[in-house]
Structures are given as C-alpha cells and as structure tokens.
Motif scaffolding. Structure first.
Motif, short mmCIF file in Angstrom:
data_model
loop_
_atom_site.label_atom_id
_atom_site.label_comp_id
_atom_site.label_asym_id
_atom_site.label_seq_id
_atom_site.Cartn_x
_atom_site.Cartn_y
_atom_site.Cartn_z
N LEU A 47 0.99 -1.20 -0.02
CA LEU A 47 -0.03 -0.04 0.04
C LEU A 47 0.76 1.35 0.00
O LEU A 47 1.53 1.38 0.97
N ASN B 171 1.21 5.70 -0.85
CA ASN B 171 0.64 6.93 -1.19
C ASN B 171 1.30 7.72 -2.40
O ASN B 171 1.62 8.77 -2.15
N PHE C 249 -1.74 -7.26 3.40
CA PHE C 249 -1.15 -6.19 2.71
C PHE C 249 0.00 -5.89 3.96
O PHE C 249 0.19 -6.31 4.99
N SER D 258 1.38 -2.08 4.68
CA SER D 258 1.44 -0.66 4.55
C SER D 258 2.76 -0.02 4.49
O SER D 258 3.79 -0.21 5.22
N ILE E 298 2.51 3.19 3.83
CA ILE E 298 1.98 4.69 3.88
C ILE E 298 2.56 5.70 4.92
O ILE E 298 2.58 5.33 5.79
N ALA F 197 -2.96 7.24 5.67
CA ALA F 197 -3.43 6.18 6.25
C ALA F 197 -4.97 6.35 6.62
O ALA F 197 -5.70 5.40 6.64
N LEU G 72 -7.33 5.99 3.71
CA LEU G 72 -7.28 4.81 2.81
C LEU G 72 -8.04 3.81 3.85
O LEU G 72 -8.76 3.06 3.41
N SER G 73 -7.75 3.84 5.27
CA SER G 73 -8.61 3.25 6.14
C SER G 73 -10.10 3.19 5.94
O SER G 73 -10.85 2.18 5.70
N ILE H 150 -5.52 0.78 8.25
CA ILE H 150 -4.28 1.05 7.48
C ILE H 150 -3.40 1.65 8.42
O ILE H 150 -3.52 2.80 8.52
N ASN I 53 2.90 3.64 8.35
CA ASN I 53 4.27 2.98 8.08
C ASN I 53 5.31 3.68 7.26
O ASN I 53 5.40 2.97 6.21
#
Length: 106
Positions: A5, A7, A36, A38, A40, A46, A49-50, A57, A60
């Motif tokens: 994941l 950004n 997944f 992360s 992000i 985050a 997206l969550s 999410i 991280n």
C-alpha cells in the motif's frame, strides 16, 4: 504475496511496472485475499485509505521494495501538493484522489 500500500505511484526499485485504475471493491478483494504491507508514510493518508477500504491501515514509513509479481494499491492524489506541505485528511478529500493498481512485471 502481500499487497503493498503506497501513497504515490513511485517505482520502489528498478523494474518494469504496469499501472492501471482499480475500483474500491476490487482493491478490497485483492487485500482480503493476499493481506497487505503498509508503506503509507503520512497519518492523514493512512486514515483516508482506512476509511475507503473499511480496514485499519497503519502509517508505516518504511523502505519498501516491490518484488517481481507483487501488486500494490496506490492512493494517488488528483493534484501535487506544494513542496513541504503535509496535507490534513480534509485537504486530501478536497483535492481528491483515485486508486491505482501498480504491478511489478520484471
């Protein structure tokens, strides 16, 4: 392989990549089937997206290297923010975004 994941649509290592649109339902399915990781790097992204995917999410900030054959779901902003600006959740929603599927082919 777990889905990365990100950004942003950034090549994390040398290779050939394919980037295409993915809708929310297919992104959810892909993540549910594969799990997944992360990568992000911003809390507000985050959170966005969550909310979008309906799962937690975590932010991280890791050095992630996408493996050959590995897929990533990317939240891509509709505009590039000014240099040095960290956007709030509200600013992300105002700018708008789309989801991309980023696949490392080789």
């Amino acid at each position: 392989m777990k889905v990365g994941l990100f950004n942003g649509t950034v090549a994390t290592t040398n290779g050939i990549y394919k980037i295409s649109d993915i809708d929310i339902d297919n992104a959810k399915k892909l993540i549910k089937e594969n799990g997944f990781i992360s990568a992000i790097g911003h809390e507000s992204t985050a959170q966005a997206l969550s909310d979008l995917l309906g799962i937690h999410i975590p932010m991280n900030r890791i050095q992630f290297k996408q493996a050959v054959g590995q897929k990533a779901v990317v939240i891509k902003l509709n505009e590039r923010p000014p240099e040095g600006v960290v956007l709030s959740r509200e600013e992300i929603d105002k700018i708008g975004y789309s989801l991309k599927l980023m696949e490392r082919l080789e």
